[in-house]
Design a protein around this motif. Sequence first.
Motif, short mmCIF file in Angstrom:
data_model
loop_
_atom_site.label_atom_id
_atom_site.label_comp_id
_atom_site.label_asym_id
_atom_site.label_seq_id
_atom_site.Cartn_x
_atom_site.Cartn_y
_atom_site.Cartn_z
N SER A 157 0.81 -1.21 0.00
CA SER A 157 0.00 0.00 0.00
C SER A 157 0.85 1.27 0.00
O SER A 157 0.32 2.37 0.18
CB SER A 157 -0.92 0.01 1.23
N ASP A 158 2.15 1.14 -0.19
CA ASP A 158 3.05 2.28 -0.08
C ASP A 158 3.76 2.53 -1.39
O ASP A 158 3.72 1.71 -2.32
CB ASP A 158 4.07 2.01 1.03
N ASN A 159 4.46 3.69 -1.49
CA ASN A 159 5.41 3.90 -2.58
C ASN A 159 6.47 2.81 -2.50
O ASN A 159 6.84 2.37 -1.41
CB ASN A 159 6.08 5.26 -2.47
N VAL A 160 6.99 2.39 -3.64
CA VAL A 160 8.01 1.34 -3.67
C VAL A 160 9.21 1.84 -4.46
O VAL A 160 9.08 2.21 -5.63
CB VAL A 160 7.47 0.04 -4.32
N SER A 161 10.38 1.88 -3.82
CA SER A 161 11.63 2.26 -4.48
C SER A 161 12.67 1.19 -4.19
O SER A 161 12.87 0.81 -3.03
CB SER A 161 12.13 3.62 -3.97
N VAL A 162 13.32 0.69 -5.24
CA VAL A 162 14.27 -0.41 -5.11
C VAL A 162 15.53 -0.08 -5.90
O VAL A 162 15.46 0.33 -7.06
CB VAL A 162 13.67 -1.73 -5.63
N VAL A 163 16.68 -0.25 -5.26
CA VAL A 163 17.98 -0.15 -5.93
C VAL A 163 18.70 -1.48 -5.77
O VAL A 163 18.80 -2.01 -4.65
CB VAL A 163 18.84 0.98 -5.32
N VAL A 164 19.19 -2.04 -6.88
CA VAL A 164 19.95 -3.29 -6.85
C VAL A 164 21.35 -3.00 -7.39
O VAL A 164 21.49 -2.48 -8.51
CB VAL A 164 19.27 -4.39 -7.69
N VAL A 165 22.37 -3.34 -6.61
CA VAL A 165 23.77 -3.10 -6.99
C VAL A 165 24.47 -4.44 -7.13
O VAL A 165 24.46 -5.26 -6.20
CB VAL A 165 24.51 -2.24 -5.93
N ASP A 166 25.06 -4.69 -8.30
CA ASP A 166 25.81 -5.92 -8.54
C ASP A 166 27.20 -5.77 -7.92
O ASP A 166 27.94 -4.84 -8.27
CB ASP A 166 25.91 -6.17 -10.04
N LEU A 167 27.56 -6.67 -7.01
CA LEU A 167 28.84 -6.58 -6.31
C LEU A 167 29.89 -7.56 -6.84
O LEU A 167 31.03 -7.55 -6.36
CB LEU A 167 28.63 -6.84 -4.81
N LYS A 168 29.50 -8.41 -7.80
CA LYS A 168 30.47 -9.37 -8.34
C LYS A 168 31.49 -8.63 -9.19
O LYS A 168 31.14 -7.94 -10.14
CB LYS A 168 29.75 -10.42 -9.19
N ARG A 169 32.77 -8.80 -8.86
CA ARG A 169 33.81 -8.13 -9.63
C ARG A 169 33.99 -8.78 -10.99
O ARG A 169 34.28 -8.14 -11.99
CB ARG A 169 35.13 -8.17 -8.86
N ASP A 170 33.83 -10.09 -11.06
CA ASP A 170 33.99 -10.82 -12.33
C ASP A 170 32.89 -11.86 -12.36
O ASP A 170 33.08 -13.00 -11.92
CB ASP A 170 35.37 -11.46 -12.39
N ARG A 171 31.73 -11.48 -12.87
CA ARG A 171 30.56 -12.36 -12.80
C ARG A 171 30.60 -13.40 -13.92
O ARG A 171 30.49 -13.07 -15.09
CB ARG A 171 29.28 -11.54 -12.87
N HIS A 172 30.73 -14.66 -13.52
CA HIS A 172 30.69 -15.76 -14.48
C HIS A 172 29.66 -16.80 -14.09
O HIS A 172 29.43 -17.77 -14.80
CB HIS A 172 32.06 -16.46 -14.60
N CYS A 173 29.05 -16.66 -12.89
CA CYS A 173 28.11 -17.69 -12.45
C CYS A 173 27.11 -17.07 -11.50
O CYS A 173 27.31 -15.96 -11.02
CB CYS A 173 28.83 -18.84 -11.78
#
Length: 426
Positions: free
Chosen positions: A410-426
Amino acid sequence: MAGICCGVVGESDTSAQIEPKKARLSRRRRMEIQRLTFVATPLHANNHSTITSDVKRRKVESPLSSPSPSPSPREHQNAAQSSLVTQALPESGELLVGASAADLSSCAGEPPADAVKEEPKFGMTSVCGRRRDMEDAVSLQPAFWKPEGQINAGWDFYGVYDGHGCSHVAEKCRALMHQIVGAELNTVDVDKDEEALKQAMGRSFSKMDEEARVSRSRESIDTNSSSCRCELQLPQCDAVGSTALVSIVTADKIVISNCGDSRAVLCRSGVAVPLTSDHKPDRPDELKRIEEAGGRVIYWDGPRVLGVLAMSRAIGDNYLKPYVIPDPEVTVLERSEEDECLILASDGLWDVVSNETACGVARMCLRSGVARDGEGVGGVEGSGSSEGSDKSCMDASILLTKLALARQSSDNVSVVVVDLKRDRHC
């Protein structure tokens, strides 16, 4: 935000109940699969680090207070799409909905020849949801500050501000908080003194609270958006405030400063690690502090300070001081190779989605993004991972937002997603 108690939304009217069950199910299914439309437009080169929020408002009539019938499912679809937070660009009439690292970096021009720091990977979505007004604000500031003498060690700033009473305190936090934090970081040795770093963050929140007291007639921030409600009241409205959740991500650490009931969650090795504790009035230590200051916690649709505010710490809210304070709780965490992503969100998400579910959704999007990157490129997994990861972060923020809305947040929705993988392979 579950801030100031201001009404009750009832159930749908009886006209919806007599509709045939099969038709209702079919119509609901069409509502759920309707995809929200997001349009990303590069920011102006001179202002790529700042997103100025412009609010699209919509009114939700309560069946308990109005005899008018409920909107049709088609109207609900249109309302959901039109409730997206639009963000006006500083020197143009274009609009930006949502933001990713690619959006902010694409207009910055060619990087210096000696720049080797990997660009941050993140995505953001912010929607009005079922609220009448949009009072959330989000700040994304890649490389907002650099330690003295270090060329390629820019620190990244992410802020989520959930306003209550009106939006102007959250907007002021969005415009000024990163500048205040940067100035305070210049006064301490951030590499050697962790306690001094925490104190600098505390001073930053106190200064931001002082800024929130400035009369709106003296505001220095740009207000191209429509006027807020409190402009019709006193020039300086004391009954307005905002939570403040700030994250600073460096090459080797994560700094989280929280004041209010927004939340930061780290996904590490598939496990959801909460980095903040919600400042609710009934939290034992917060309840004790409020009572020792002479205040009371009254249960009115949940625990509230003096029966009014559903959180015990916030920026602004001068009329509730000293019971509601702006002091943040600061956490400094060393980064690990096992860190996968960081989720920052207002309570519009956390009211209906658990930490574990949010991390599971984000991991799924980030991992599926790697799989998409490898397709059609000779089977080389991770090719084009920078662009794919940004899109994956954006997908994760959108999916989490849609999940919150589907679960009747019932509220405003704000989402931030930060990728922390330095070398993402999996």
